[in-house]
Design a protein around this motif. Structure first.
Motif, PDB file in Angstrom:
ATOM      1  N   SER A 160      54.509 -35.290  19.735  1.00 20.85           N
ATOM      2  CA  SER A 160      54.330 -34.764  21.099  1.00 20.85           C
ATOM      3  C   SER A 160      53.032 -35.206  21.750  1.00 20.85           C
ATOM      4  O   SER A 160      52.915 -35.165  22.973  1.00 20.85           O
ATOM      5  CB  SER A 160      54.357 -33.235  21.069  1.00 20.85           C
ATOM      6  N   VAL A 165      54.903 -28.046  27.664  1.00 18.87           N
ATOM      7  CA  VAL A 165      56.327 -28.348  27.657  1.00 18.87           C
ATOM      8  C   VAL A 165      56.642 -29.146  28.920  1.00 18.87           C
ATOM      9  O   VAL A 165      56.247 -28.762  30.014  1.00 18.87           O
ATOM     10  CB  VAL A 165      57.179 -27.051  27.646  1.00 18.87           C
ATOM     11  N   ALA A 181      54.979 -31.614  16.518  1.00 17.77           N
ATOM     12  CA  ALA A 181      54.617 -31.016  17.803  1.00 17.77           C
ATOM     13  C   ALA A 181      53.306 -30.255  17.721  1.00 17.77           C
ATOM     14  O   ALA A 181      53.073 -29.480  16.788  1.00 17.77           O
ATOM     15  CB  ALA A 181      55.724 -30.075  18.279  1.00 17.77           C
ATOM     16  N   GLU A 182      52.496 -30.460  18.732  1.00 15.51           N
ATOM     17  CA  GLU A 182      51.257 -29.692  18.844  1.00 15.51           C
ATOM     18  C   GLU A 182      51.571 -28.233  19.146  1.00 15.51           C
ATOM     19  O   GLU A 182      52.576 -27.921  19.798  1.00 15.51           O
ATOM     20  CB  GLU A 182      50.391 -30.291  19.950  1.00 15.51           C
ATOM     21  N   ASN A 183      50.708 -27.335  18.663  1.00 12.27           N
ATOM     22  CA  ASN A 183      50.825 -25.923  19.043  1.00 12.27           C
ATOM     23  C   ASN A 183      49.420 -25.328  19.072  1.00 12.27           C
ATOM     24  O   ASN A 183      49.103 -24.361  18.400  1.00 12.27           O
ATOM     25  CB  ASN A 183      51.792 -25.170  18.127  1.00 12.27           C
ATOM     26  N   HIS A 198      48.311 -27.073  26.812  1.00 11.03           N
ATOM     27  CA  HIS A 198      48.865 -27.147  25.453  1.00 11.03           C
ATOM     28  C   HIS A 198      50.102 -26.269  25.320  1.00 11.03           C
ATOM     29  O   HIS A 198      50.396 -25.448  26.181  1.00 11.03           O
ATOM     30  CB  HIS A 198      47.821 -26.682  24.426  1.00 11.03           C
ATOM     31  N   MET A 199      50.794 -26.422  24.180  1.00 11.12           N
ATOM     32  CA  MET A 199      51.977 -25.605  23.889  1.00 11.12           C
ATOM     33  C   MET A 199      51.621 -24.508  22.880  1.00 11.12           C
ATOM     34  O   MET A 199      50.706 -24.646  22.071  1.00 11.12           O
ATOM     35  CB  MET A 199      53.089 -26.462  23.265  1.00 11.12           C
ATOM     36  N   GLU A 203      56.878 -22.250  22.064  1.00  9.00           N
ATOM     37  CA  GLU A 203      57.348 -23.341  22.924  1.00  9.00           C
ATOM     38  C   GLU A 203      57.713 -24.581  22.104  1.00  9.00           C
ATOM     39  O   GLU A 203      58.709 -25.254  22.404  1.00  9.00           O
ATOM     40  CB  GLU A 203      56.272 -23.684  23.958  1.00  9.00           C
ATOM     41  N   ALA A 204      56.926 -24.896  21.092  1.00 11.51           N
ATOM     42  CA  ALA A 204      57.270 -26.036  20.229  1.00 11.51           C
ATOM     43  C   ALA A 204      58.640 -25.813  19.594  1.00 11.51           C
ATOM     44  O   ALA A 204      59.457 -26.744  19.502  1.00 11.51           O
ATOM     45  CB  ALA A 204      56.199 -26.229  19.164  1.00 11.51           C
ATOM     46  N   LEU A 216      61.001 -29.406  12.426  1.00  8.78           N
ATOM     47  CA  LEU A 216      59.830 -29.264  13.293  1.00  8.78           C
ATOM     48  C   LEU A 216      58.590 -29.190  12.426  1.00  8.78           C
ATOM     49  O   LEU A 216      58.505 -28.334  11.530  1.00  8.78           O
ATOM     50  CB  LEU A 216      59.956 -27.988  14.136  1.00  8.78           C
ATOM     51  N   LEU A 218      54.733 -28.438  12.749  1.00  8.87           N
ATOM     52  CA  LEU A 218      53.714 -27.906  13.658  1.00  8.87           C
ATOM     53  C   LEU A 218      52.364 -28.501  13.314  1.00  8.87           C
ATOM     54  O   LEU A 218      51.983 -28.577  12.141  1.00  8.87           O
ATOM     55  CB  LEU A 218      53.634 -26.374  13.539  1.00  8.87           C
ATOM     56  N   ALA A 234      57.350 -20.058  15.694  1.00  8.83           N
ATOM     57  CA  ALA A 234      58.253 -21.194  15.924  1.00  8.83           C
ATOM     58  C   ALA A 234      59.660 -20.874  15.432  1.00  8.83           C
ATOM     59  O   ALA A 234      60.654 -21.271  16.058  1.00  8.83           O
ATOM     60  CB  ALA A 234      57.711 -22.441  15.232  1.00  8.83           C
TER      61      ALA A 234
END
Ligand SMILES: [Zn+2]
Ligand SMILES: [Zn+2]
Length: 261
Positions: A160, A165, A181-183, A198-199, A203-204, A216, A218, A234
């Protein structure tokens, strides 16, 4: 194809962690996605610096590129060999690194001979020697930022970068075997930026679910984040496998069973 996480922290490394850095490897070819603080020390547990075929920088925040300085020292005085490594930067990134070079050394171009600096065009696949293809795509962050779609022809990983998002990420992530994905807002992290850049982990998870991603992963955790809490967050929106990014975690991308340690 295999993902190895080298660093999974946002901005400053959490204790024992590094900032963003990920090896994606297939058939002996290794690409490094991002090169943030502390990445090089962790990379050396998996490969020699000279065994990295190309480096991609998602955006020009220092937690995604600052260890290019350590990389250059290692290549120049360490195991480097004779072949400079190609670094693919966002548009404008080469000029920014030129300023870094001038700040470090007035007498010689700092990166010359160790790193060959290029700029990619978002939306265009970057041809490499070997099975891996990397296609940067534009996402939405405080500065120009670019996710990366990595394919070896059989499987696909989507990273990501730093982003909120956005439709660009949702489109790129469709059908990905792994969404990395970033979180930065997950696990109870504070949100310093308004508007957001940022997420969250929730959201991720939503992006992964909409995309039909297989796994996924994270990453890009705030240094105080509760990572187990982020995993639960998540999992509230994504029913597939959720892996917590941490240094040296490895995830098979594609048909094989994902393995994390
Ligand atoms: Zn970042
Ligand atoms: Zn950033």
């Amino acid at each position: 194809m295999r993902l190895t996480v080298l660093g999974s922290s946002a901005s400053q490394p959490a204790a024992g962690d590094a900032c963003s850095g990920y090896i994606v490897a297939s058939a002996g070819q290794r690409v490094l996605l991002d090169c943030g603080s502390g990445v090089i020390g962790n990379l050396l547990q998996h490969a020699a610096l000279s065994e990295i075929d190309a480096i991609f920088v998602s955006h020009m925040h220092p937690d995604h590129y600052i260890d290019l300085i350590a990389m250059r020292y290692g290549l120049r005085y360490g195991d480097g060999g004779t072949r400079p490594i190609d670094v693919f930067l966002p548009p404008g990134g080469a000029e920014q690194l030129q300023a870094v070079s001038e700040a470090i050394s007035k007498t010689q171009p700092f990166f010359a001979g160790a790193l060959n600096l290029h700029e990619y065009t978002p939306g265009q696949a970057v041809p490499l020697r070997g099975p891996l293809t990397v296609t940067p795509f534009t996402v939405v962050h405080g500065i120009p930022s670019h996710g990366m779609a990595v394919s070896d022809g059989a499987s696909r990983l989507v990273y990501s970068s730093d982003t909120v998002v956005c439709a660009e990420l949702e489109v790129a992530a469709r059908g990905a075997d792994v969404l990395l994905a970033e979180n930065a807002l997950g696990g109870g992290a504070p949100d310093h930026h308004h508007p957001r850049t940022h997420m969250s982990a929730v959201e991720a998870g939503t992006v992964a679910a909409k995309a039909g991603a297989g796994t996924l992963v994270l990453t890009h955790f705030w240094h105080t984040a509760d990572r187990a809490q982020a995993q639960h967050e998540a999992e509230s929106t994504f029913r597939g496998r959720v892996v917590i990014g941490r240094p040296h975690a490895q995830v098979n991308v594609g048909a094989e069973t994902p393995v994390a340690r």
